[in-house]
Design a protein around this motif. Structure first.
Motif: not given
Length: 339
Positions: A127-137, A158-166, A296-301
């Protein structure tokens, strides 16, 4: 399943929710007229007419002079949908209640109790990785990472999917604890980078230092550069600890342990030991991210679960910015909400 559907067909979940609510009301109070149903749901008659036509064409509802009601197949479909959608809706409602209770914008709750069920720990990590994937541009992103056993599980999810286009850079948000290498922030940042196809940077410094040493170390070029990256990160991810357990894990003096117990410290994060009222009762001199930088950090998890962590979560969250996103489990959520 619903999150997968939404990824493949954006907007589908929104439509599914609308039709679920319509079927739910017709099943409960039908036969019912369209105007009465619109008033119950808070929908415009125009919107309701469109959705009702779809459900009628699918043979799920029928109309008569008495109003609308579900067909036999509509009742069957509703109960099947209720199993899927009902849990989702109830979960969302609980997440909203918990976020409101804690005074933050978002919460994600997974099923179970991570105190006793390892599968719930894995669910919380996913669930945490899904949140990161949602938050990160898309594009460049710097992720500041704390250490600990919970963060190890998050890294493993985590896996390579979260790194796509990032283009992701993982940096440790604290120095080492002088404990098992695999749960130190350096090792976790490196593991996250490898699993996502990103890069990592190490922070070669102990976490706990003497006050007189802190100013010297923090001005070392390599350490200063890493700390600058941390304080300007796109996102920070960390876990919340039980105060006494964390003090013991750090090998703190018996006198300090006694002091923490006397002051009723219940939570620890960022080297700060906090009482139930959210007051900092003891603070370590440390190399790493300070809690004062979180706004001051945009996203805090923040990630913490288990009934035994409920008190620690409540205490720590009193000191975080409103845009913090908490990932927890039902056991902790229920314990917090029952009050």
């Amino acid at each position: 399943m619903l999150s997968v559907i939404e990824k493949v067909a954006p907007g589908t979940l929104y439509i599914l929710k609308q039709r679920y609510y319509i079927l739910n009301q017709i099943q409960k109070v039908g036969p019912i007229g369209r105007r009465s149903l619109a008033d119950r749901l808070g929908y415009t008659e125009r919107l309701l007419r469109k959705e009702v036509d779809v459900l009628r064409n699918q043979g799920l509802i029928k109309s008569s002079s008495r109003g609308m009601e579900c067909t036999p197949i509509g009742i069957t479909i509703f109960h099947q949908l209720d199993e899927l959608m009902g849990q989702h809706v109830q979960s969302q409602e609980k997440e909203s209640k918990l976020a409101n209770k804690l005074g933050i914008h978002h919460c994600t709750i997974v099923i179970g109790n991570t105190d006793t069920d390892t599968s719930s720990v894995d669910d919380m990590a996913r669930a945490t990785t899904e949140v990161l994937d949602f938050l990160l541009p898309d594009g460049e992103a710097t992720i500041a990472v704390m250490g600990g056993t919970t963060m190890v599980r998050v890294a493993g999810a985590m896996d390579h999917k979260i790194g796509l286009n990032r283009k992701m850079l993982f940096v440790p948000a604290r120095g080492g604890l002088g404990e098992s290498v695999d749960i130190q922030a350096n090792a976790i940042a490196e593991k996250m980078a490898k699993r996502t196809g990103g890069k990592s940077r190490a922070l070669y410094a102990p976490e706990h230092v003497r006050t007189e040493t802190y100013s010297l170390l923090s001005e070392e070029p390599d350490i200063k550069e890493t700390l600058d990256l941390v304080e300007n990160a796109s996102l920070v991810i960390y876990s919340i600890g039980n105060a006494i357990k964390m003090a013991e894990r750090r090998g703190m003096d018996k006198e300090i342990l006694q002091q923490l117990k006397e002051k009723n410290a219940v939570a620890e994060a960022f080297g700060e030991f906090i009482d139930p009222q959210g007051e900092i009762v003891y603070k370590l001199s440390r190399i790493g991210l300070r809690s004062s930088k979180l706004p001051s950090i945009p996203h805090v998890v923040a990630v913490a679960g288990g009934r035994n962590k409920a008190e620690a979560i409540k205490a720590h969250i009193k000191n975080v910015p409103p845009h913090t996103w908490l990932v927890t489990d039902e056991a902790a959520a229920n314990e917090i909400l029952k009050e």
